[in-house]
Design an enzyme around this catalytic site. Structure first.
Site, PDB file in Angstrom:
ATOM      1  N   GLU A  49       0.805  -1.033  -0.002  1.00 20.80           N
ATOM      2  CA  GLU A  49       0.055   0.052  -0.029  1.00 20.80           C
ATOM      3  C   GLU A  49       1.032   1.158   0.193  1.00 20.80           C
ATOM      4  O   GLU A  49       0.822   2.091   0.920  1.00 20.80           O
ATOM      5  CB  GLU A  49      -0.973  -0.178   1.072  1.00 20.80           C
ATOM      6  CG  GLU A  49      -1.853  -1.327   1.196  1.00 20.80           C
ATOM      7  CD  GLU A  49      -2.545  -1.613   2.349  1.00 20.80           C
ATOM      8  OE1 GLU A  49      -2.441  -0.829   3.247  1.00 20.80           O
ATOM      9  OE2 GLU A  49      -3.433  -2.411   2.219  1.00 20.80           O
ATOM     10  N   GLU A 206      -8.610   4.733   5.103  1.00 21.94           N
ATOM     11  CA  GLU A 206      -8.338   3.606   4.132  1.00 21.94           C
ATOM     12  C   GLU A 206      -8.446   4.601   2.919  1.00 21.94           C
ATOM     13  O   GLU A 206      -9.744   4.611   2.291  1.00 21.94           O
ATOM     14  CB  GLU A 206      -9.756   2.491   4.078  1.00 21.94           C
ATOM     15  CG  GLU A 206      -9.325   1.346   5.079  1.00 21.94           C
ATOM     16  CD  GLU A 206      -8.415   0.308   4.087  1.00 21.94           C
ATOM     17  OE1 GLU A 206      -8.409   0.570   3.087  1.00 21.94           O
ATOM     18  OE2 GLU A 206      -8.197  -0.513   5.084  1.00 21.94           O
TER      19      GLU A 206
HETATM   20 ZN   LIG Z   1      -3.830  -2.310   4.723  1.00 23.36          ZN
END
Ligand SMILES: [Zn+2]
Length: 231
Positions: A49, A206
């Site tokens: 990420e 997120e």
């Molecule tokens: Zn993650």
């Protein structure tokens, strides 16, 4: 507050201090003040990420030295970042390795890509906080005693917190992302739960499924205000 001019944003000017080392020996770095009571913001718990690191780094480089009010960890999982893997160098999902009361042994599954179900297996570690990265972050949090922690992940596109907080409200207002109380899969041994059990609010931002460029365009200015204490 004035943003740092674009020509001066090439390097991170806020001094870093080591707070531990990864399983493979990579230094774990924290930027910014480390006085007790300093909030903590971290990225790249999952090494795949990397947009979280890019957004947070850009935010920090928009801020003049001396204006940073948070402790910042750009890559909590440097081994995974270098390997391009979600887990660390030992194949452990660091966000299932925190010594929360609900930690459990076994495997955790994640997606191979957006086109597959959760099928790729990672370890939760041999014991709670078995991984050097987890141990180092636990010690850093104990040193900082932060009023809150913000942990950046991707790509769900939500402000994830079990109950509304001022930080969550501010992030929702600025990002226009929805609030999620929980994700739809089991999450034992996560940072959020461990922190909450110690009385520390922990919000997970997120990011949506976006490019690194969009992470800088849309999220770095919001994170810069957060890091200055102006959100
Ligand atoms: Zn993650």
């Amino acid at each position: 507050m004035t943003d740092v001019p674009l020509p001066e944003r090439g390097t991170v000017r806020h001094p870093a201090q080591p707070f531990g080392a990864s399983r493979a020996g990579a230094p774990l770095h924290v930027h910014g003040p480390l006085d007790p009571g300093t909030p903590l913001v971290l990225a790249a718990t999952h090494g795949n990420e990397t947009e979280t690191t890019v957004a947070l780094s850009a935010a920090m480089r928009m801020i003049a030295p001396g204006e940073l009010r948070c402790a910042v960890v750009l890559a909590f999982n440097p081994d995974g970042t270098l390997l391009g893997t979600r887990g660390n160098g030992a194949g452990v999902d660091l966000n299932r390795n925190f010594p929360a009361t609900d930690w459990e042994r076994g495997t955790v599954r994640s997606r191979w890509s957006s086109r597959t179900p959760q099928i790729v297996e990672l370890s939760r570690g041999d014991a709670p906080a078995s991984e050097p990265e987890t141990q180092a972050l636990v010690a850093l949090v104990e040193r900082l005693a932060p009023p809150w922690i913000l942990s950046l992940h991707a790509p769900i596109g939500a402000v994830l917190e079990p109950e509304p907080s001022a930080l969550g409200d501010a992030l929702m207002a600025r990002t226009r992302l929805r609030r999620l109380e929980r994700v739809n899969y089991a999450t034992s041994g996560v940072l959020d739960t461990w922190a909450r059990e110690r009385g520390i609010a922990c919000v997970t931002l997120e990011l949506p499924r976006i490019t690194h460029d969009e992470a800088v365009v849309h999220y770095a200015p919001i994170l810069a205000d957060l890091l200055r204490g102006d959100l």
